[in-house]
Design a protein around this motif. Structure first.
Motif, mmCIF file in Angstrom:
data_model
loop_
_atom_site.group_PDB
_atom_site.id
_atom_site.type_symbol
_atom_site.label_atom_id
_atom_site.label_comp_id
_atom_site.label_asym_id
_atom_site.label_seq_id
_atom_site.Cartn_x
_atom_site.Cartn_y
_atom_site.Cartn_z
ATOM 1 N N LYS A 45 0.829 -1.205 0.000
ATOM 2 C CA LYS A 45 0.000 0.000 0.000
ATOM 3 C C LYS A 45 0.866 1.258 0.000
ATOM 4 O O LYS A 45 0.568 2.229 -0.704
ATOM 5 C CB LYS A 45 -0.938 -0.002 1.203
ATOM 6 C CG LYS A 45 -2.054 -1.031 1.132
ATOM 7 C CD LYS A 45 -2.943 -0.950 2.362
ATOM 8 C CE LYS A 45 -4.082 -1.956 2.301
ATOM 9 N NZ LYS A 45 -4.935 -1.879 3.523
ATOM 10 N N ALA A 46 1.931 1.253 0.785
ATOM 11 C CA ALA A 46 2.833 2.403 0.834
ATOM 12 C C ALA A 46 3.537 2.594 -0.508
ATOM 13 O O ALA A 46 3.657 3.726 -1.009
ATOM 14 C CB ALA A 46 3.862 2.214 1.946
ATOM 15 N N LEU A 47 3.970 1.488 -1.120
ATOM 16 C CA LEU A 47 4.636 1.566 -2.424
ATOM 17 C C LEU A 47 3.674 2.039 -3.503
ATOM 18 O O LEU A 47 4.071 2.786 -4.421
ATOM 19 C CB LEU A 47 5.231 0.206 -2.794
ATOM 20 C CG LEU A 47 6.386 -0.295 -1.916
ATOM 21 C CD1 LEU A 47 6.831 -1.680 -2.368
ATOM 22 C CD2 LEU A 47 7.558 0.678 -1.933
ATOM 23 N N ASN A 48 2.420 1.632 -3.424
ATOM 24 C CA ASN A 48 1.429 2.096 -4.401
ATOM 25 C C ASN A 48 1.238 3.610 -4.315
ATOM 26 O O ASN A 48 1.035 4.284 -5.334
ATOM 27 C CB ASN A 48 0.098 1.380 -4.182
ATOM 28 C CG ASN A 48 0.106 -0.041 -4.715
ATOM 29 O OD1 ASN A 48 0.894 -0.368 -5.603
ATOM 30 N ND2 ASN A 48 -0.754 -0.889 -4.176
ATOM 31 N N LEU A 49 1.297 4.159 -3.094
ATOM 32 C CA LEU A 49 1.208 5.614 -2.949
ATOM 33 C C LEU A 49 2.428 6.296 -3.561
ATOM 34 O O LEU A 49 2.303 7.333 -4.227
ATOM 35 C CB LEU A 49 1.087 5.995 -1.474
ATOM 36 C CG LEU A 49 -0.288 5.839 -0.824
ATOM 37 C CD1 LEU A 49 -0.234 6.258 0.646
ATOM 38 C CD2 LEU A 49 -1.339 6.664 -1.553
ATOM 39 N N LEU A 50 3.600 5.723 -3.360
ATOM 40 C CA LEU A 50 4.807 6.269 -3.991
ATOM 41 C C LEU A 50 4.691 6.213 -5.510
ATOM 42 O O LEU A 50 5.095 7.151 -6.215
ATOM 43 C CB LEU A 50 6.046 5.492 -3.538
ATOM 44 C CG LEU A 50 6.512 5.700 -2.104
ATOM 45 C CD1 LEU A 50 7.647 4.735 -1.774
ATOM 46 C CD2 LEU A 50 6.964 7.142 -1.859
ATOM 47 N N LEU A 51 4.120 5.130 -6.019
ATOM 48 C CA LEU A 51 3.902 4.977 -7.459
ATOM 49 C C LEU A 51 2.952 6.045 -7.980
ATOM 50 O O LEU A 51 3.230 6.717 -8.983
ATOM 51 C CB LEU A 51 3.337 3.585 -7.732
ATOM 52 C CG LEU A 51 3.049 3.221 -9.193
ATOM 53 C CD1 LEU A 51 4.346 2.960 -9.933
ATOM 54 C CD2 LEU A 51 2.151 1.988 -9.262
#
Length: 235
Positions: A45-51
């Motif tokens: 979820k955190a990586l998706n926000l960075l994406l």
């Protein structure tokens, strides 16, 4: 704040501070899960926000590569407070509160926003300075039933931090318009001689979809560049 959002902000800060350089890979999901003592789902979820915010690109079979070569100057999308923006870009800034009072709903607001209240609106006017020069005049209007009072010392720092951490409000999204307009006499008074200013108007909503704020930021045209990251969506 949700765990994945905390991790997102921490990783974003590390990218901005070049702890993770542009073109390098972040640690794997398993390594990040161990580092932050959380699940891989939370890390995803955190990586998706960075994406979504343009800080990484996921490469199949390899991981997440940093693609942020520089910090954004003023993001068009997203909902970032002025103080958060200043802090992220390591700028020297001061804020002067010019007005902080309850007013009746005025016609200029009706032209641009549906924010209204039978009890009037909480109005805050602030002058923003960068490196000793005035660069922004902020006009903020708040629904008084939701936000009855904002102390001057809060308005000089971060109103959103106060709303979220002290009042427990969940600020969710905003609709924005950006125009270039002829400078008003008020603009000239507080920003110096300007023929034109960049005007950013926003309606800001809580998580339950309540419209609680209308803001009008008037920028000197030579000091701010508005940029955004765009990602093509594939069905």
């Amino acid at each position: 704040m949700n765990k994945f959002k905390q991790i997102f902000h921490d990783l974003k800060l590390k990218i901005q501070n070049k702890e993770y350089e542009n073109g390098t890979y972040l640690p794997s999901e398993n390594e990040l899960a161990k580092q932050y003592q959380t699940s891989r789902e939370t890390i995803r979820k955190a990586l998706n926000l960075l994406l979504e915010h343009g800080y990484i690109q996921k490469i199949r079979g390899k991981g997440s590569i940093v693609i942020s070569p520089k910090q954004f100057n003023f993001p068009v999308s997203g909902l970032t407070s002025y103080q958060e923006l200043v802090a992220s870009q390591h700028l020297t800034s001061q804020t002067t509160v010019l007005s902080n009072n309850l007013i009746k709903t005025i016609d200029t607001i009706k032209k641009h926003s549906e924010l209204t209240s039978p009890n009037g609106l909480r109005y805050i006017k602030r002058q923003r300075w960068l490196d000793g020069s005035p660069v922004i005049i902020d006009h903020d209007y708040f629904h008084p039933d939701i936000i009855p009072e904002i102390p001057n010392e809060v308005a000089e720092q971060s109103i959103y931090e106060y709303l979220e951490n002290s009042l427990g409000l969940a600020i969710s999204y905003a609709t924005k318009t950006i125009t270039v307009e002829a400078a008003t006499q008020d603009d000239v008074t507080y920003l110096g001689h300007q023929d034109y200013v960049v005007v950013v108007r926003s309606d800001v909503y809580l998580e339950d979809t309540q419209l609680f704020q209308y803001t009008e930021s008037r920028h000197t045209i030579d000091k701010f560049k508005f940029v955004d990251f765009a990602r093509r969506r594939h069905n």
